[in-house]
Write a protein that holds these residues in place. Structure first.
Motif, PDB file in Angstrom:
ATOM      1  N   GLU A 126      62.014  62.519 -55.506  1.00  0.00           N
ATOM      2  CA  GLU A 126      61.372  62.089 -54.263  1.00  0.00           C
ATOM      3  C   GLU A 126      62.224  62.461 -53.057  1.00  0.00           C
ATOM      4  O   GLU A 126      61.706  62.933 -52.039  1.00  0.00           O
ATOM      5  CB  GLU A 126      61.157  60.572 -54.315  1.00  0.00           C
ATOM      6  N   VAL A 127      63.543  62.287 -53.174  1.00  0.00           N
ATOM      7  CA  VAL A 127      64.457  62.658 -52.076  1.00  0.00           C
ATOM      8  C   VAL A 127      64.404  64.164 -51.842  1.00  0.00           C
ATOM      9  O   VAL A 127      64.337  64.624 -50.689  1.00  0.00           O
ATOM     10  CB  VAL A 127      65.896  62.186 -52.375  1.00  0.00           C
ATOM     11  N   ARG A 128      64.417  64.962 -52.911  1.00  0.00           N
ATOM     12  CA  ARG A 128      64.324  66.425 -52.752  1.00  0.00           C
ATOM     13  C   ARG A 128      63.028  66.808 -52.048  1.00  0.00           C
ATOM     14  O   ARG A 128      63.015  67.675 -51.158  1.00  0.00           O
ATOM     15  CB  ARG A 128      64.392  67.105 -54.126  1.00  0.00           C
ATOM     16  N   LYS A 129      61.952  66.186 -52.452  1.00  0.00           N
ATOM     17  CA  LYS A 129      60.644  66.472 -51.855  1.00  0.00           C
ATOM     18  C   LYS A 129      60.657  66.141 -50.359  1.00  0.00           C
ATOM     19  O   LYS A 129      60.178  66.934 -49.533  1.00  0.00           O
ATOM     20  CB  LYS A 129      59.565  65.658 -52.580  1.00  0.00           C
ATOM     21  N   GLU A 130      61.219  65.006 -49.998  1.00  0.00           N
ATOM     22  CA  GLU A 130      61.282  64.608 -48.587  1.00  0.00           C
ATOM     23  C   GLU A 130      62.216  65.525 -47.798  1.00  0.00           C
ATOM     24  O   GLU A 130      61.930  65.872 -46.640  1.00  0.00           O
ATOM     25  CB  GLU A 130      61.719  63.148 -48.453  1.00  0.00           C
ATOM     26  N   GLU A 131      63.331  65.943 -48.405  1.00  0.00           N
ATOM     27  CA  GLU A 131      64.238  66.876 -47.729  1.00  0.00           C
ATOM     28  C   GLU A 131      63.554  68.210 -47.488  1.00  0.00           C
ATOM     29  O   GLU A 131      63.736  68.839 -46.427  1.00  0.00           O
ATOM     30  CB  GLU A 131      65.523  67.067 -48.537  1.00  0.00           C
TER      31      GLU A 131
END
Length: 146
Positions: A126-131
């Protein structure tokens, strides 16, 4: 709990037969039956062992456990003719109980660790997607990284 199956106190099949039991066995043999507990011939799988089952019930009846006055302590007793057999049975029962509790808690820890690992992986994704979304937004709006 030791080898209580080998003890006549708990395994009735090891006790000497009374005259009445011998006469009853003789009468059953005349009728072609060896016991009232003979299993039907249609049973599949392991054959029941009435002597083993009776021994298990005798041991179960001799073992008692109860909590002590709203505490986390339990009192375990075992009734046997020989005090050493009774002490060994209580010790074995408690050893089995403690090991079972240890295994149950270990399994709960493994399940929790697996869930935490899966949750951490999901959060990383999820963090990778948001980044990635932030990087696309910066590129679209010509924001420079500071």
């Amino acid at each position: 709990m030791g080898n209580l199956y080998a003890s006549p106190e708990f395994n009735a099949t090891l006790r000497p037969r009374s005259t009445f039991q011998s006469a009853a066995a003789w009468a059953r043999s005349l009728l072609g039956r060896t016991s009232d507990l003979d299993p039907p011939t249609e049973i599949y799988g392991p054959m029941p062992d009435p002597g083993r089952n009776a021994t298990i019930l005798a041991v179960r009846d001799a073992l008692h456990a109860e909590p002590l006055h709203s505490s986390h302590v339990i009192q375990v007793t075992f009734t046997a003719e020989d005090p050493l057999v009774a002490a060994a049975a209580v010790n074995n029962a408690m050893d089995i109980y403690v090991k079972d509790q240890f295994n149950a808690k270990g399994a709960a820890v493994r399940r929790a660790a697996q869930w935490l690992g899966e949750r951490a992986a999901a959060l990383r994704a999820e963090v990778r997607k948001e980044e990635d979304r932030i990087a696309v937004y910066r590129a679209e709006h010509n924001f420079a990284r500071a």
